[in-house]
Each structure stands twice: as C-alpha cells, then as structure tokens.
Write an enzyme that holds these catalytic residues in place. Structure first.
Site, PDB file in Angstrom:
ATOM      1  N   GLU A 189     -11.307   4.175  -1.101  1.00 10.63           N
ATOM      2  CA  GLU A 189     -11.748   4.456   0.270  1.00 10.63           C
ATOM      3  C   GLU A 189     -12.626   5.705   0.355  1.00 10.63           C
ATOM      4  O   GLU A 189     -12.297   6.751  -0.186  1.00 10.63           O
ATOM      5  CB  GLU A 189     -10.541   4.607   1.219  1.00 10.63           C
ATOM      6  CG  GLU A 189      -9.431   5.512   0.746  1.00 10.63           C
ATOM      7  CD  GLU A 189      -8.338   4.758   0.013  1.00 10.63           C
ATOM      8  OE1 GLU A 189      -8.603   3.701  -0.576  1.00 10.63           O
ATOM      9  OE2 GLU A 189      -7.208   5.263  -0.020  1.00 10.63           O
ATOM     10  N   ASP A 192      -3.172  -3.004  -2.524  1.00 11.33           N
ATOM     11  CA  ASP A 192      -4.222  -1.991  -2.563  1.00 11.33           C
ATOM     12  C   ASP A 192      -4.072  -1.128  -3.813  1.00 11.33           C
ATOM     13  O   ASP A 192      -2.988  -1.041  -4.402  1.00 11.33           O
ATOM     14  CB  ASP A 192      -4.135  -1.094  -1.313  1.00 11.33           C
ATOM     15  CG  ASP A 192      -5.343  -0.162  -1.190  1.00 11.33           C
ATOM     16  OD1 ASP A 192      -5.192   0.918  -0.599  1.00 11.33           O
ATOM     17  OD2 ASP A 192      -6.427  -0.520  -1.707  1.00 11.33           O
ATOM     18  N   ASN A 193      -5.153  -0.500  -4.253  1.00  9.68           N
ATOM     19  CA  ASN A 193      -5.123   0.544  -5.290  1.00  9.68           C
ATOM     20  C   ASN A 193      -4.714   0.067  -6.672  1.00  9.68           C
ATOM     21  O   ASN A 193      -4.121   0.831  -7.444  1.00  9.68           O
ATOM     22  CB  ASN A 193      -4.177   1.690  -4.884  1.00  9.68           C
ATOM     23  CG  ASN A 193      -4.452   2.196  -3.502  1.00  9.68           C
ATOM     24  OD1 ASN A 193      -3.589   2.114  -2.636  1.00  9.68           O
ATOM     25  ND2 ASN A 193      -5.646   2.728  -3.287  1.00  9.68           N
ATOM     26  N   ASP A 231       0.828  -1.205   0.000  1.00  9.21           N
ATOM     27  CA  ASP A 231       0.000   0.000   0.000  1.00  9.21           C
ATOM     28  C   ASP A 231       0.861   1.253   0.000  1.00  9.21           C
ATOM     29  O   ASP A 231       0.445   2.306   0.472  1.00  9.21           O
ATOM     30  CB  ASP A 231      -0.912  -0.009   1.230  1.00  9.21           C
ATOM     31  CG  ASP A 231      -2.029   1.018   1.122  1.00  9.21           C
ATOM     32  OD1 ASP A 231      -2.583   1.392   2.172  1.00  9.21           O
ATOM     33  OD2 ASP A 231      -2.325   1.454  -0.017  1.00  9.21           O
ATOM     34  N   LYS A 271       2.938   3.490  -5.597  1.00  5.71           N
ATOM     35  CA  LYS A 271       2.380   2.513  -6.551  1.00  5.71           C
ATOM     36  C   LYS A 271       3.434   2.021  -7.548  1.00  5.71           C
ATOM     37  O   LYS A 271       3.383   0.890  -7.975  1.00  5.71           O
ATOM     38  CB  LYS A 271       1.171   3.108  -7.271  1.00  5.71           C
ATOM     39  CG  LYS A 271       0.121   3.673  -6.311  1.00  5.71           C
ATOM     40  CD  LYS A 271      -0.148   2.761  -5.115  1.00  5.71           C
ATOM     41  CE  LYS A 271      -0.827   3.461  -3.967  1.00  5.71           C
ATOM     42  NZ  LYS A 271      -0.780   2.659  -2.716  1.00  5.71           N
TER      43      LYS A 271
HETATM   44  O1  OZR Z   1      -0.391   7.158  -2.776  1.00  2.43           O
HETATM   45  C1  OZR Z   1      -1.000   6.345  -2.083  1.00  2.43           C
HETATM   46  N1  OZR Z   1      -0.366   5.614  -1.237  1.00  2.43           N
HETATM   47  C2  OZR Z   1       1.070   5.791  -1.261  1.00  2.43           C
HETATM   48  C3  OZR Z   1       1.557   5.964   0.060  1.00  2.43           C
HETATM   49  C4  OZR Z   1       2.792   6.324   0.188  1.00  2.43           C
HETATM   50  C5  OZR Z   1       3.392   6.174   1.493  1.00  2.43           C
HETATM   51  O2  OZR Z   1       4.343   5.118   1.496  1.00  2.43           O
HETATM   52  C6  OZR Z   1       5.598   5.667   1.078  1.00  2.43           C
HETATM   53  C7  OZR Z   1       5.507   7.127   1.440  1.00  2.43           C
HETATM   54  O3  OZR Z   1       6.302   7.350   2.575  1.00  2.43           O
HETATM   55  C8  OZR Z   1       4.111   7.382   1.855  1.00  2.43           C
HETATM   56  O4  OZR Z   1       4.016   7.518   3.232  1.00  2.43           O
HETATM   57  C9  OZR Z   1      -2.478   6.228  -2.169  1.00  2.43           C
HETATM   58  C10 OZR Z   1      -3.152   7.195  -2.878  1.00  2.43           C
HETATM   59  C11 OZR Z   1      -4.524   7.132  -2.974  1.00  2.43           C
HETATM   60  N2  OZR Z   1      -5.210   8.133  -3.735  1.00  2.43           N
HETATM   61  O5  OZR Z   1      -6.451   8.061  -3.882  1.00  2.43           O
HETATM   62  O6  OZR Z   1      -4.529   9.059  -4.221  1.00  2.43           O
HETATM   63  C12 OZR Z   1      -5.258   6.106  -2.357  1.00  2.43           C
HETATM   64  C13 OZR Z   1      -4.564   5.118  -1.645  1.00  2.43           C
HETATM   65  O7  OZR Z   1      -5.247   4.093  -1.025  1.00  2.43           O
HETATM   66  C14 OZR Z   1      -3.185   5.168  -1.545  1.00  2.43           C
HETATM   67  O8  OZR Z   1      -2.558   4.170  -0.838  1.00  2.43           O
HETATM   68 MG    MG Z   2      -3.908   2.530  -0.527  1.00  2.00          MG
END
Ligand code: OZR
Ligand code: MG
Length: 214
Positions: A199, A169-170, A141, A144
């Site tokens: 979500e 996820d995603n 998660d 991406k």
């Molecule tokens: O970027 C997403 N997740 C990336 C997370 C990134 C995290 O992990 C590495 C970085 O330190 C950050 O803290 C994301 C974005 C959306 N979205 O709708 O943009 C929805 C989701 O469920 C997501 O996990």
């Molecule tokens: Mg996610």
C-alpha cells in the site's frame, strides 16, 4: 499525550470526508496515507483487487480478520447488498475504537459487526454468536503468523464450505510463507496470486485468492 496515527487518520476522515459516503471515506484515507502518514490499510491498488473479488463472490456471509482502522471493512461493506453480514475481528481495542467510528462515519454500521478479541478465541464462537453456518468469503489481514493457524481453525470448525473464498493480504510483504506454502500445495485449495504493491509504495506485494475445495 500525543495522539496516535489511527486517531489522526480518524480526524482526517471526520474533517474531510462526506458523512454517509463510503467512497469519500476511502479516498480521504488514501490521501492521508499518501500525503500525511503511511498506514497499514490495504490501500487503493490492492483495494481495487479486493473490490473485484468481493463483487465476483457477492458473499452473504463474510469475515475479515484484522480490522485496523476499518478501511477494508468499508471497502467490503459498501459492496454488500442489504441482508448480508460482514463480521470483522480486531484484537487491539484502540484500533477497534477508531474503526467503529470510521465505519459509522461511512454509514455502514448496519452491515458490519465489529468484534473485539483474538481470532483464535473468537473463530470457534462464530456459529453460536452469529448463527453463521459457513463463510462465503474471508479476508485475512491480521497478524501474518496467524493466517495459517486461523484457516485450519476455520476448517476444523466447519466454517468453510465447497467454494468458500479466502483472500489474503501481504503474502509477499511483510510475507506469509507458511500460509502460502499450505494453500498452494494442499489438495483442499485452489490458489492464485494477484501481483500488486505494498500500500502506497512501489514495493512488491500481492493478494492470494484460495478456493476451499472441501
Ligand atoms: O502487520 C500488518 N498487519 C497486521 C495487523 C495486525 C492487526 O490485527 C491484529 C492486531 O490487533 C492488529 O490490529 C501489516 C503490516 C504491513 N507492513 O507493511 O508492515 C502492511 C500490511 O498491509 C499489514 O496488514
Ligand atoms: Mg495488510
């Protein structure tokens, strides 16, 4: 200076959830995200699918890539029996600081090890740091575009075994096209898609479950 969204989410947990009660921490975060501010937690709908896969696998060793505020960390850890270990990796120190407090508030700090660092750097150190042989379950998660390189790294470090389960996820939104293409076409994986929604929205998203075949 203005607080951050993760800090406001943590404040809601500390003010509204029952200390030591994981379910109330989960419900408080979902309420906050639906009624105050959207945040990128896996959420309640996909979270129920995550729960069912965790219960089915009942992993002894589990890895989460991308802790954020610790919502899915709490969802997973609350289902793990004593003596099991959930390692969660977070690159962003501000997110990690909030997640530590959310996990602690839920009373799950004895089941979770939160590691700050980049997955690309930390995955090769897992064995020596934690005495892990292989992971039974991995929840992806984080960034991406890191899903594919990181499972190749897990394979390369022999951290997967026949039957290891990956749950991502995603895979639709924001989307992980290269990862999907790989796990759906590689002879080393059996993959299936759980259709759901992004979500707290009506936008399509889903989870991809992939079994490593060795
Ligand atoms: O970027 C997403 N997740 C990336 C997370 C990134 C995290 O992990 C590495 C970085 O330190 C950050 O803290 C994301 C974005 C959306 N979205 O709708 O943009 C929805 C989701 O469920 C997501 O996990
Ligand atoms: Mg996610």
């Amino acid at each position: 200076t203005r607080s951050t969204r993760p800090q406001r989410l943590l404040k809601a947990v500390q003010e509204k959830a029952m200390k030591g009660d994981p379910q109330s921490v989960i419900s408080t975060i979902d309420y906050f995200c639906r009624h105050s501010e959207w945040a990128m937690n896996v959420g309640d709908e996909k979270g129920s699918i995550l729960d069912s896969v965790v219960c089915e696998v009942s992993p002894t060793t589990a890895l989460e890539l991308g802790t954020y505020c610790g919502y899915s960390t709490v969802r997973i850890a609350r289902l793990l029996p004593p003596g099991t270990q959930l390692i969660t990796l977070e690159f962003n120190p501000a997110f990690a600081a909030v997640a530590r407090q959310v996990i602690e508030y839920a009373g799950l700090h004895n089941k979770v090890c939160l590691v700050e660092g980049a997955s690309g750097d930390m995955i090769p150190k897992m064995r020596e740091m934690f005495g892990i042989k292989t992971f039974d379950f991995v929840f992806l998660d984080h960034w991406k575009d890191r899903y594919l390189p990181d499972i190749k790294l897990l394979e390369g470090c022999q951290l997967l075994r026949k039957g290891s389960i990956l749950l991502a996820d995603n895979v639709i939104c924001p989307g992980t096209p290269e990862y999907l293409e790989y796990v759906r076409n590689s002879p080393h994986y059996k993959s299936m898609y759980y259709k759901s929604h992004l979500e707290y929205t009506k936008v399509e998203d889903g989870l991809e479950k992939s079994v490593f075949l060795g």
